[in-house]
Design an enzyme around this catalytic site. Sequence first.
Site, PDB file in Angstrom:
ATOM      1  N   GLU A 144     -18.831 -25.403  -9.476  1.00 12.92           N
ATOM      2  CA  GLU A 144     -18.335 -26.033  -8.252  1.00 12.92           C
ATOM      3  C   GLU A 144     -18.698 -27.514  -8.268  1.00 12.92           C
ATOM      4  O   GLU A 144     -19.761 -27.889  -8.740  1.00 12.92           O
ATOM      5  CB  GLU A 144     -18.979 -25.347  -7.035  1.00 12.92           C
ATOM      6  CG  GLU A 144     -18.170 -25.414  -5.774  1.00 12.92           C
ATOM      7  CD  GLU A 144     -18.702 -24.487  -4.683  1.00 12.92           C
ATOM      8  OE1 GLU A 144     -18.383 -23.283  -4.707  1.00 12.92           O
ATOM      9  OE2 GLU A 144     -19.435 -24.975  -3.817  1.00 12.92           O
ATOM     10  N   ASP A 166     -18.845 -30.391  -5.403  1.00 16.97           N
ATOM     11  CA  ASP A 166     -18.778 -30.440  -3.934  1.00 16.97           C
ATOM     12  C   ASP A 166     -18.959 -31.828  -3.340  1.00 16.97           C
ATOM     13  O   ASP A 166     -19.875 -32.556  -3.732  1.00 16.97           O
ATOM     14  CB  ASP A 166     -19.959 -29.643  -3.335  1.00 16.97           C
ATOM     15  CG  ASP A 166     -19.846 -28.174  -3.564  1.00 16.97           C
ATOM     16  OD1 ASP A 166     -18.735 -27.678  -3.661  1.00 16.97           O
ATOM     17  OD2 ASP A 166     -20.909 -27.525  -3.642  1.00 16.97           O
ATOM     18  N   GLU A 169     -19.592 -32.907   0.653  1.00 21.91           N
ATOM     19  CA  GLU A 169     -19.742 -32.388   2.008  1.00 21.91           C
ATOM     20  C   GLU A 169     -20.071 -33.542   2.944  1.00 21.91           C
ATOM     21  O   GLU A 169     -21.027 -34.284   2.706  1.00 21.91           O
ATOM     22  CB  GLU A 169     -20.859 -31.339   2.063  1.00 21.91           C
ATOM     23  CG  GLU A 169     -20.463 -30.049   1.374  1.00 21.91           C
ATOM     24  CD  GLU A 169     -21.578 -29.028   1.319  1.00 21.91           C
ATOM     25  OE1 GLU A 169     -21.277 -27.830   1.383  1.00 21.91           O
ATOM     26  OE2 GLU A 169     -22.754 -29.418   1.185  1.00 21.91           O
TER      27      GLU A 169
END
Length: 294
Positions: free
Chosen positions: A106, A108, A110
């Site tokens: 993953e 990411d 955020e």
Amino acid sequence: MNKLCRLILFIGFLSWALFQISVASVVSTGDFNKDFFVIWSPTHVNTSDDGHTRSLKLDQDSGSGFASNDMFLFGKIDMQMKLVPGHSAGTVLAYYLSSDQPNRDEIDLEFLGNVTGQPYILQTNIYADGFDNREERIYLWFDPTQDFHTYSVLWNLHQIVFMVDSIPIRVYRNHADKGVAFPRWQPMSLKATLWNGDSWATRGGLDKIDWTKGPFIASFRDYKIDACVWKGNPRFCRAASSANWWNTYTFSTLTSVQNRWYKWVRKYHMIYDYCQDNERFQNQLPMECSLPKY
Ligand SMILES: *[C@@H]1O[C@H](CO)[C@@H](O)[C@H](O)[C@H]1NC(C)=O
Ligand SMILES: *[C@@H]1O[C@H](CO)[C@@H](O)[C@H](O)[C@H]1NC(C)=O
């Protein structure tokens, strides 16, 4: 080998070569309705008539999200985003690539909201073979709720580079040869989700979502996906061909200009780096922390 056999081999090679050129990379349509599907709460997803702009909504009933139809193995992806304005404390907008496998990979980004007037945090993280614990956090050098800005990921055989308006904010190098996990086999889809993260997101969970200030809306537009579409065989995506331009030597390291910007971000805008958190790792920092980033 007889002539027919040679001809068949030649045709086979030709179609393989054409296949490489035609399907290895994709330039997206720019239409959210064509390249993505809604994975969470269609009633909270709003797309403009021409398909070029999409928003996600979070209210007391639900968050929302969308994901790409295709999966990708390496490429460069840009998305313009405008974050939840005003009182966004407790909201999390996640924009990420994920393989959705048990030992998942993953990449990411955020965005952690805040009370009115206080800065967002952009947290980045990388999962490789199911392990994460690689958080970095920065404050942005602009207000991400006022205008659209471009958030990009360059992911190739050599490195993963996170960029904001083309400025590199994070580099994760491929040190797989030294035993450091690096996402390089699992195809990933691209996703965006807006949700309630008020147990941890803002000042460690102190500032909760104020539902009276909702609904909370974030917008997306003008994305560009230039990546290798997964067809079941990693070989096509790992080739450093002109179709897979992101794998070529030019993109194997930061340029010197990018490098200067990268240092500027880390010097003036970084607020957390897992590689400096000796307490958390009890002086056993992950191996990549002592290896060069470029
Ligand atoms: C959807 O977005 C348009 C503008 O892009 C806006 O006028 C409309 O009110 C929105 N609809 C909902 C249900 O949020
Ligand atoms: C929110 O604002 C506070 C106070 O300025 C700051 O400490 C914090 O890092 C900001 N961001 C988040 C997501 O907590």
